[in-house]
Design an enzyme around this catalytic site. Structure first.
Site, PDB file in Angstrom:
ATOM      1  CG  ASP A 138      42.971  34.742  38.031  1.00  0.00           C
ATOM      2  OD1 ASP A 138      42.172  35.636  38.353  1.00  0.00           O
ATOM      3  OD2 ASP A 138      43.653  34.757  36.985  1.00  0.00           O
ATOM      4  CE1 TYR A 146      44.051  36.255  30.539  1.00  0.00           C
ATOM      5  CE2 TYR A 146      46.146  36.508  31.674  1.00  0.00           C
ATOM      6  CZ  TYR A 146      45.234  36.952  30.746  1.00  0.00           C
ATOM      7  OH  TYR A 146      45.496  38.083  30.034  1.00  0.00           O
ATOM      8  NE  ARG A 164      61.265  50.588  45.135  1.00  0.00           N
ATOM      9  CZ  ARG A 164      62.585  50.751  45.187  1.00  0.00           C
ATOM     10  NH1 ARG A 164      63.227  51.251  44.156  1.00  0.00           N
ATOM     11  NH2 ARG A 164      63.267  50.413  46.269  1.00  0.00           N
ATOM     12  CE  LYS A 222      40.617  41.143  31.936  1.00  0.00           C
ATOM     13  NZ  LYS A 222      41.015  39.788  32.258  1.00  0.00           N
TER      14      LYS A 222
HETATM   15  C1  LIG Z   1      42.522  39.467  32.151  1.00  0.00           C
HETATM   16  C2  LIG Z   1      42.889  38.429  33.113  1.00  0.00           C
HETATM   17  C3  LIG Z   1      44.136  38.436  33.715  1.00  0.00           C
HETATM   18  C4  LIG Z   1      45.223  39.395  33.331  1.00  0.00           C
HETATM   19  O1  LIG Z   1      44.945  40.734  33.545  1.00  0.00           O
HETATM   20  P1  LIG Z   1      45.786  41.873  32.807  1.00  0.00           P
HETATM   21  O2  LIG Z   1      45.561  43.072  33.626  1.00  0.00           O
HETATM   22  O3  LIG Z   1      45.233  41.956  31.423  1.00  0.00           O
HETATM   23  O4  LIG Z   1      47.229  41.445  32.790  1.00  0.00           O
HETATM   24  C5  LIG Z   1      44.402  37.466  34.650  1.00  0.00           C
HETATM   25  N1  LIG Z   1      43.494  36.530  34.978  1.00  0.00           N
HETATM   26  C6  LIG Z   1      42.286  36.492  34.412  1.00  0.00           C
HETATM   27  C7  LIG Z   1      41.327  35.430  34.797  1.00  0.00           C
HETATM   28  C8  LIG Z   1      41.941  37.425  33.454  1.00  0.00           C
HETATM   29  O5  LIG Z   1      40.753  37.354  32.860  1.00  0.00           O
END
Ligand SMILES: *Cc1c(COP(=O)(O)O)cnc(C)c1O
Length: 411
Positions: free
Chosen positions: A187, A114, A61, A212
């Site tokens: 972020d 977000y 884990r 992403k």
């Molecule tokens: C897409 C995104 C997230 C979340 O990612 P997931 O893997 O879809 O949960 C968080 N922050 C930003 C800025 C994003 O564009």
């Protein structure tokens, strides 16, 4: 380690059923490959009783060879001392925030965060006695810091912010937070850990949705938080307590994505800038939200802090909301769908999400976020050109349609 097959001739050899359960030798030493090692496993077989206490891995884990290589690569990318992997980008944000806050704390966060992150703090964390104060990204760093209280524990930033790509002065805000004993988190999904390095600008934690650009092929959910110092220790402890884990196969895909990350990102960025420049010249475009574009909002901060841009461009169309679908429904190369960072072009309408914000610009016209993919840029521009022609036609139709209605109201 004891070898279950090294039995003396006089003992009973293990039966077939037993032999199938225990590991077979895989042909001697593992060959060194250019591709990353994929190691699956839950139980770690320890060499002897003394190894139960560590320091080596004692349970899967906590991550095996594949996750360990990915964490090391992400620490290298973002100049971090520690990295925790999470099963999605949102889990990385909620997980990191959870690790850093205690009951009674206050979080100060940009309104352009977000939206699901905001929902987590607003409705999820409030149950644990953590409160939220949102700020307008257009405020000066001093105004934002003036909103810190005795209870402020964490400053949460996203720059460029989601959808409208508003810039924040992250280095300045991180310095003001540090001076007040407030932890800071960015972020950093837009930058993919490449275009901007928050930890080198005094930020404590850099989070990104690896979903992403790092994974990059629209087929894996994963997130990471990279940190230094005390914040890194807090993240590590919390991850151990909560039990976050990502599959080895997904970690392998993230490692594979890292091999082409810089090359893909450069191409996304160059195409997006070309699309943004073209859009800015079109008569039915009211505004292009793309801080990499000279003259656009946020360009000065972007040029100072960012090494380049990604595939995101948001466009404000000049026409009524009713014409939005004429534009979006004419797209074929741009898929209609959430997320971004994969190879493909995408588009979403933003107005409903923007209406939930408390601050910032409001547009009565359609706001469309585009993700410019790796297709030939000329094909994408040709498609946007016909979409704007459809939009223009819908605007004209809605003008003739609404004029009598307006006249009726006036009478
Ligand atoms: C897409 C995104 C997230 C979340 O990612 P997931 O893997 O879809 O949960 C968080 N922050 C930003 C800025 C994003 O564009």
């Amino acid at each position: 380690m004891k070898d279950p097959f090294s039995v003396s001739e006089t003992e009973h050899p293990p039966r077939e059923q037993t032999r199938m359960i225990h590991p077979h030798e895989g042909g001697g030493q593992q060959a060194r490959t250019a591709a990353p090692v994929l190691q699956r496993g839950t139980t770690v077989l320890l060499p002897a009783c003394g190894a139960f206490a560590g320091p080596g891995p004692t349970y899967g884990r906590g991550g095996l060879a594949t996750q360990t290589a990915l964490r090391a690569a992400l620490c290298d990318l973002e100049a971090g001392e520690g990295c925790v992997l999470y099963p999605s980008g949102l889990a990385a944000l909620s997980g990191a925030i959870l690790a850093l806050c205690r009951a009674g704390d206050e979080i100060v966060m940009c309104d352009t965060i977000y939206a699901p992150t905001r929902r987590f703090v607003e409705s999820g964390l409030s149950a644990y006695g953590v409160s939220l104060k949102l700020f307008d990204p257009a405020s000066s760093p001093e105004e934002i810091a003036a909103g810190f209280s005795e209870r402020t524990r964490l400053l949460v930033m996203e720059s460029p912010g989601s959808l409208t790509l508003d810039m924040l002065d992250v280095p300045q805000l991180a310095a003001l937070a540090r001076a007040r004993g407030v932890l800071s988190l960015v972020d950093n999904t837009f930058a993919a850990g490449v275009l901007f390095k928050p930890l080198e600008h005094g930020v404590d934690v850099s989070v990104q949705a690896l979903t992403k650009y790092v994974c990059g092929h629209s087929d894996v959910f994963m997130g990471a938080a990279v940190a230094r110092g005390e914040a890194a220790a807090m993240l590590r402890r919390s991850a151990r307590d909560v039990g976050w884990t990502v599959s080895s196969d997904d970690a392998y895909l993230a490692l594979r994505g890292l091999k082409t990350l810089h090359t893909r990102l450069a191409r996304h960025g160059a195409s997006a800038l070309e699309v943004a420049r073209w859009l800015a010249d079109q008569p039915r475009v009211a505004e292009v939200l793309c801080p990499a574009l000279p003259g656009a909002r946020g360009h000065a901060l972007f040029a100072r802090d960012y090494a380049g841009t990604n595939g995101l461009v948001t466009v404000v169309l000049d026409g009524p909301m009713a014409a939005t679908s004429a534009f979006l429904d004419s797209l074929a190369l741009f898929g209609l769908g959430f997320s971004w960072g994969g190879f493909e072009s995408l588009a979403i309408p933003c107005n409903d999400q923007l209406a939930q914000r408390q601050t910032g610009a409001r547009w009565p016209q359609p706001v469309i976020r585009l993700h410019v993919g790796l297709e030939a840029t000329a094909d994408l521009i040709a498609e946007l050109d016909q979409a704007l022609a459809r939009f223009e036609a819908a605007c004209a139709a809605s003008d003739t349609h609404t004029t009598p209605a307006r006249a009726r109201v006036a009478r």
